[in-house]
Motif scaffolding. Sequence first.
Motif, PDB file in Angstrom:
ATOM      1  N   ASP A 223       0.831  -1.202   0.000  1.00 15.23           N
ATOM      2  CA  ASP A 223       0.000   0.000   0.000  1.00 15.23           C
ATOM      3  C   ASP A 223       0.867   1.254   0.000  1.00 15.23           C
ATOM      4  N   MET A 225      -0.718   4.512   0.515  1.00 13.32           N
ATOM      5  CA  MET A 225      -1.519   5.625   1.033  1.00 13.32           C
ATOM      6  C   MET A 225      -0.860   6.336   2.210  1.00 13.32           C
ATOM      7  N   ASP A 226       0.073   5.667   2.878  1.00 10.36           N
ATOM      8  CA  ASP A 226       0.878   6.306   3.918  1.00 10.36           C
ATOM      9  C   ASP A 226       2.247   5.637   3.913  1.00 10.36           C
ATOM     10  N   LYS A 260      -8.562   4.224   4.101  1.00  8.83           N
ATOM     11  CA  LYS A 260      -7.983   4.814   2.889  1.00  8.83           C
ATOM     12  C   LYS A 260      -7.306   3.733   2.050  1.00  8.83           C
ATOM     13  N   THR A 261      -6.573   2.849   2.713  1.00 11.52           N
ATOM     14  CA  THR A 261      -5.917   1.737   2.017  1.00 11.52           C
ATOM     15  C   THR A 261      -6.937   0.860   1.318  1.00 11.52           C
ATOM     16  N   ALA A 264      -9.674   3.446  -1.346  1.00 10.73           N
ATOM     17  CA  ALA A 264      -9.276   4.432  -2.363  1.00 10.73           C
ATOM     18  C   ALA A 264      -9.161   3.785  -3.738  1.00 10.73           C
ATOM     19  N   LEU A 314       3.849   8.995  -3.920  1.00 11.73           N
ATOM     20  CA  LEU A 314       3.525   7.589  -4.173  1.00 11.73           C
ATOM     21  C   LEU A 314       4.570   6.887  -5.038  1.00 11.73           C
ATOM     22  N   ASN A 639      -3.824  12.281  -1.444  1.00 10.33           N
ATOM     23  CA  ASN A 639      -3.096  12.110  -2.702  1.00 10.33           C
ATOM     24  C   ASN A 639      -4.070  12.063  -3.865  1.00 10.33           C
ATOM     25  N   CYS A 642      -6.795   9.238  -3.881  1.00  8.72           N
ATOM     26  CA  CYS A 642      -7.867   9.500  -2.917  1.00  8.72           C
ATOM     27  C   CYS A 642      -8.800  10.594  -3.419  1.00  8.72           C
TER      28      CYS A 642
END
Length: 666
Positions: A223, A225-226, A260-261, A264, A314, A639, A642
């Motif tokens: 992932d 997203m973070d 979010k993971t 999205a 990303l 991002n 998202c």
Amino acid sequence: MPKVKVDGVEIEVPQGATVLQACELAGKEIPRFCYHERLSIAGNCRMCLVEVKPGPPKPQASCALPAADNQEIFTNTPMVKNAREGMMEFLLINHPLDCPICDQGGECDLQDQSIAYGRGVSRFQENKRAVTEKYMGPIVKTVMTRCIQCTRCIRFAEEVAGVEEIGAIYRGENMQITSYLEEAVTSELSGNVVDLCPVGALTSKPYAFEARPWELKKTLTIDVMDAVGTNIRLDSRGRQVLRCVPRINEDVNEEWATDKTRHAVDGLVRRRLDRPFVRRDGKLVEATWDEAFAVIADVAKGAGDSVAMVSGDLADCETLFAGKALAKAFGSSLLEGRQTGMDYDTSSLAAVNFNSTIAGVETADVILLVGTNVRWEAALVNTRIRKAIKKGAKVFAIGPETDLTYKVEWLGADLAVLGKLPAAVTDAFAKAQRPMMIVGGAAMKGAQGATLALVDTLGLIKQGWNGYNVLHFSASRMGGLMLGYAQKGGIADLQAAKLAFFLGADECDFTKFGGFKVYIGHHGDNGAHHADVVLPGASYAEKSGTWVNLEGRVQRGERAVFPPGDAREDWTILRALSEQLGKTLPFDTLEELRAAMAVDCPDLAALGLVKFPWAPPALGATAEGMLAGYPVKDFYLTNSICRASPTMQRCSAELIHGETFAEAAE
């Protein structure tokens, strides 16, 4: 360690183990609905019944019974078989015949265990009860008539997520699970209750009626997203990713994933760049690859060595290395990944790394948070802090007060407090065996030196322990720092470049870049709007890539689907462009690129945790100024993927900004 017999086989089990765990150690499968390894024991469902001697002449719930010396446990006697069949009958008394239309079909514990442990026929003819649906927000779809009251969702919300907004009302046959006042659950981890639910009562709302599990191709990846580097599995059909679920990795994400993971992924098919664009007369118009490359080549002739590479949040390491190699071919070292202007010393990677490791957070006994909203910047690190608190850890924090889901002693938002910590803090650190400091992006620009000065003062480094941690929130940050994507003056040093490449960078202030801008990315977001040439790239789901998480763990993901239209993997775009520019890069395949990258940065050659030597830079030890806020302003819209996701847009509107949505009657 107690010794027990399981079906005649003697085994030794750890002190404090339950009978259920003893049976599993012996290789026996014990059915269960309410028991979960990461949650407290409830003992609700009674499916885990076994026969134990010495003990009463009746089946006992193995999940709640401690294993003891000289116990004899029987898992397959007629008594146990009849008891399990009886319990399954009770569970199915009111359960609706929804299997053909239930999203849990094919992955349902109740379905599987009713076949394995049930009678096979029903003896009940009474009317089934029905329960009205509950509203739990944009993520979780409820069909509460299917609920068997295992209470996993309640225990997860309270114990792991720290948001006590799911509970039970009424009693006996009338018992119902609901969110508080039937409103949306405000946790950023709420989607995990879908995985925990052993029946189809809680399912994924965005994924409802999309596919059956056996129709999907499953791809293991990472992932973005973070910066946690959550291990995930992308489930796709055709050219579209339909679902994202977490994989178990005890060192990183355990078995959880943020909302979010998970959700999205519906942004992967919206607002996509699927062909090149060139700006003519102030407007972006479609172009062929050759036309776009020719425009860039014309600009490059007069750019000299004034060529810059800006990394997005990303970007994978392969793309970053290809960009670095192209800049080097021009004689340039203008590389930067900190788009928003953060500027901190990166001469020692250990001084910008999460040295205690994510799993190590659980073992800390005192924690100081400096300029970080851990709940939004790394939600799965926040769950580890909660586990440390349950073991007795104290948490202090410097920054604007916010709800982190646990008790925090706030020290104010003035960074000057780092120079004179209260006695309560210094005393707690003096007594600590595993002290920890977590420094966030809000404090790194002006207080990096002050936090490093506290390493010795607070005794953060001990034998086998480094308690100094920097919390990044971008998936590409650590990989970028390892590849040199950091200028001493930050991104300001790149703004005068005559030719600037933006590798999926959307968070920059593009108005400060006066040169020619080339955007290589996958969504028509901020970067594409300001670019002079747009080259369509691939998202994380559409390429094999390497990412390094915030603790310096090198991980690789695989391609799940192909990019849309004329879009290509980012490193292949840079490779093809280099040929047109007369600066041909020395690799033609992904394997060749990775081999060259391993030579340039040996730490990226192998998967696993990289150990950076502790050699902190000598910086000013004073810090001043008020922290006005944290870098992440909206958890759900961080991002371009998202921002293109309808689900994330709805989550942001409802959970962050308080908008209400009317629900249609079903």
